[in-house]
Scaffold this active site. Structure first.
Site, PDB file in Angstrom:
ATOM      1  N   ASP A 347     -76.290 -14.378  96.167  1.00  0.00           N
ATOM      2  CA  ASP A 347     -77.545 -14.633  96.867  1.00  0.00           C
ATOM      3  C   ASP A 347     -77.674 -16.119  97.191  1.00  0.00           C
ATOM      4  OD1 ASP A 347     -80.328 -13.701  97.634  1.00  0.00           O
ATOM      5  OD2 ASP A 347     -80.843 -15.186  96.106  1.00  0.00           O
ATOM      6  N   GLU A 384     -73.778 -14.804 100.646  1.00  0.00           N
ATOM      7  CA  GLU A 384     -74.871 -14.836 101.615  1.00  0.00           C
ATOM      8  C   GLU A 384     -74.911 -16.296 102.089  1.00  0.00           C
ATOM      9  OE1 GLU A 384     -79.514 -13.468 101.974  1.00  0.00           O
ATOM     10  OE2 GLU A 384     -78.935 -14.646 100.217  1.00  0.00           O
TER      11      GLU A 384
END
Length: 708
Positions: A347, A384
């Site tokens: 993330d 990401e």
């Protein structure tokens, strides 16, 4: 609560590594890092919240350690750190706050009194620490035994064969009718044969679990009486989240059992990891763990000692800190070697390449440490590639071993099918995004292609809403992105208009088929195949209710979409030319034609001017399968049929001419989005050079059979 003296405890020196709590030699060896601590106490807590404090006197390499005899697995514990409380210097040690072990394998309990967890007395940056003891108000660490159920043999699915299915442990199983009540919302629910059967029949190869690290609610949610449903608020990076265990205290065993069930079915387990911030928030947040040991070693600070934030979550882990590099790599190794995980989705991964909050560096210490680790090198590493700042948007900039969520793919496909763009950028996305990845030693499968993800509209909502509807989140609809690139097709939200319903479903099929037929690695969200809606909410992070859960109730829409998804996923799996591991480069194939040709509706190759036409809504993609570059698991090249993909995003019907005999004698329809399940409306082969009519906003895949 009571504190017992420790004079009768003979603490042995033990060793500094590995960090955490480890049963050995008739006791437990505790080790925790803090270079600023003046004293460290390990606190053993019983079920009545009686506390026994034991001082660790050995310090090696900045690690406080000691072996405490007589302690056994199952013992709850925490640490108290005596040291400088100097907010102006970024230091917030406070022995009144019982701290979770950063390396705890199990974490028990939740924050029950946020005020007691605050480390400051009046103001976050005030000079006085809080003297309120947090014992009884905060989670506790738990000593665990090593090992557990065997996690099975890792499938090691080649990336070019991978289809990723993003799901939430609770949301996916909470309403499943074939699961016993006590297994719904749990790791064991995911391991249930009914769930495994759905995944196998759907054809996905890898499940990507939303965060399963132990997490806690942020102060703002606690004050509002809400919960962090998604889990992007980590408290511990080693402990599986206890809330997903069917039996309290067995989360480690149940997680391993789930992994074993997936592996037995040939399915990989990828976990979404949040190594960019923690649940402690900004300086006004609680002191639960990292902040109390040595805040400046864990969190990004500016030169004045103020916490810096490039995640938008109140704090940012300092990627340049050796303490954080060690924490993250140790955590990753634990999850892959001990818990059996096959890969990780990072993330806001750009933060890991921004030590000190500076410019992104693909060769940063953190990213290099992860990529070069021998245990992690065999994992799927998915970034990401952005954070909460403009400087952190780095799609295409990660190193050779990293795959990336391709946000440009998402935007391009959405724009094309809603009629907002031409075909120039679409061609790059369909063919593996060589413009983004070919220059960094990467392969097309390192583009993780997706049209939707957990943080946005579902596929159904993408074709049903022009704007977000997040009122239920309690933030006056201010949260969530406004850049949805969606289209409601004439009515905002649900409608009974048969023409609109039909068009929406066809548009969803168009986007799903585009995703599966593009070169690269496809990823989609659990429930898309069941026509799931969130009522237009594109940020349901705090809604632990049917809004976020997969609805397993059969309906016309869900059964149609499920049949279509199964068809196109299995079509991809059986067609090597549609999932090639190498970029197209115009090479001549054994058939004498280039490996890839772009076609106009008249059957002729696109010319330079055609690419610049922003009104062009139709594109043909010819893939020569005679030399597909796909290989068997043993490394042998595979041949395939050749394929013609026709995509028409215009509103009106269009006559399309098939290419001439140079491309094949006949063309057999294989997939047609006009059909609810994707089956061609007419399976009769079409002659080379013949014409067909494509309805507005439709996709057609045809096969040119290879000579036997």
């Amino acid at each position: 609560m009571a504190t017992h003296p420790t004079s009768d405890v003979q603490v042995l020196a033990g060793r500094p590594f590995p960090l955490g709590a480890h049963p050995e030699a008739g006791g437990v060896r505790f080790a925790v890092a803090s270079t600023v601590a003046e004293r460290v106490e390990v606190c053993l807590v019983d079920d009545d919240l009686h506390e026994r404090r034991i001082e660790l006197t050995e310090r090696t390499f900045g690690v406080w350690h000691g072996l405490v005899p007589g302690v056994t697995p199952g013992q709850k514990y925490g640490f108290r750190i005596h040291g400088p409380y100097d907010p102006e210097a970024g230091l917030r040690c406070n022995p009144a706050k019982l701290l979770v072990d950063p390396y705890a394998r199990r974490i028990s309990g939740t924050v029950t009194d946020m005020e007691a967890a605050y480390g400051y007395a009046d103001e976050p940056d005030g000079p006085e620490p809080s003297v309120v003891d947090s014992l009884g108000s905060v989670p506790l660490s738990v000593v665990t035994s090593p090992g557990g159920p065997d996690t099975g043999v890792k499938p090691e699915v080649p990336f070019e064969e991978t289809v990723i299915y993003e799901l939430h442990v609770k949301g996916f199983t909470q309403q499943h009718p074939d699961l016993p009540e006590h297994l719904r919302g749990t790791y064991l629910g995911l391991a249930h044969p009914a769930v495994i059967d759905h995944l196998i029949r759907l054809g996905v190869t890898s499940v990507e679990l939303l965060p399963v690290h132990a997490f806690a609610d942020e102060p703002s949610l606690v004050r509002a009486g809400r919960h962090n449903y998604w889990g992007y608020s980590p408290l511990g990076y080693f402990a599986p989240h206890a809330g997903y265990a069917s039996e309290p205290g067995r989360e480690v065993e149940e997680f391993r059992t789930m992994v074993a069930a997936m592996h037995a079915a040939g399915i990989e387990v990828i976990v979404d990891v949040v190594y960019n911030h923690t649940c402690e928030g900004g300086p006004d947040g609680p002191t639960l763990s990292f902040r109390g040991y040595e805040a400046t070693a864990y969190y990004l600070h500016d030169e004045q000692g103020n916490m810096a934030d490039i995640t938008g979550c109140g704090n940012t882990l300092e990627a340049g800190s050796p303490t954080v590099v060690r924490l993250i790599t140790d955590s990753l190794r634990y999850w892959t070697t001990e818990l059996g995980v096959d890969g990780f989705r990072f993330d806001l991964a750009s933060t890991l390449g921004r030590p000190g909050g500076g410019p992104f560096d693909a060769s940063s210490a953190m990213l290099t440490a992860i990529a070069q680790d021998p245990d992690l090198a065999r994992c799927k590493l998915i970034a990401e590639p952005w954070d909460a700042t403009g400087e952190g948007y780095k799609v295409g900039y990660f190193g050779a071993q990293w795959a990336e969520w391709n946000g440009i793919y998402r935007d391009t496909v959405r724009d094309f099918w809603r009629g907002a763009s031409g075909v120039d950028d679409l061609a790059f996305r369909l063919s593996g995004s060589s413009d983004l990845y070919d220059h960094t030693l990467r392969r097309p499968w390192q583009s993780i292609n997706f049209v939707d993800a957990h943080d946005g509209f579902t596929l159904r909502d993408l074709v049903s809403y022009d704007a977000k509807h997040n009122e239920a989140n309690g933030e006056d609809n201010r949260d969530g992105t406004n850049d949805n690139r969606s289209w409601n097709h004439g009515v905002e939200g649900e409608t009974d208009d048969p023409a609109i319903v039909s068009l929406r479903r066809r548009q969803a099929r168009n986007m799903f088929a585009t995703l599966m037929l593009s070169t690269g690695t496809p990823m989609f969200v659990a429930g898309d195949e069941r026509w799931r809606t969130q009522g237009g909410n594109n940020n349901a992070y705090c809604l632990d209710d049917p809004t976020s859960w997969v609805d397993w109730t059969p309906s016309e829409g869900s059964e149609e979409m499920l049949a279509f998804a199964r068809r196109v996923i299995h079509l991809r799996a059986s067609s090597p030319a549609l999932r090639q591991p190498e970029f197209f480069d115009g090479r001549t194939t054994p058939s004498g034609r280039p490996d890839l040709i772009w076609l106009r509706p008249d059957g002729q190759e696109l010319e330079d001017d055609d690419w610049q036409d922003p009104e062009r809504r139709t594109l043909g993609m010819w893939i020569d399968g005679s030399n597909s570059q796909s290989r068997t698991r043993e490394g042998e090249l595979l041949t395939d049929h050749s394929w013609l993909l026709l995509m028409h995003a215009g509103a009106e019907p269009l006559e399309v001419t098939l290419p001439d005999r140079e491309f094949g004698e006949t063309f057999e329809p294989v997939l047609d989005t006009r059909s609810p399940d994707g089956a061609p409306t007419d399976e009769e082969p079409l002659a080379a050079g013949s014409s067909l009519t494509m309805v507005g906003r439709s996709l057609l895949l045809l096969k040119a059979p290879r000579a036997i």
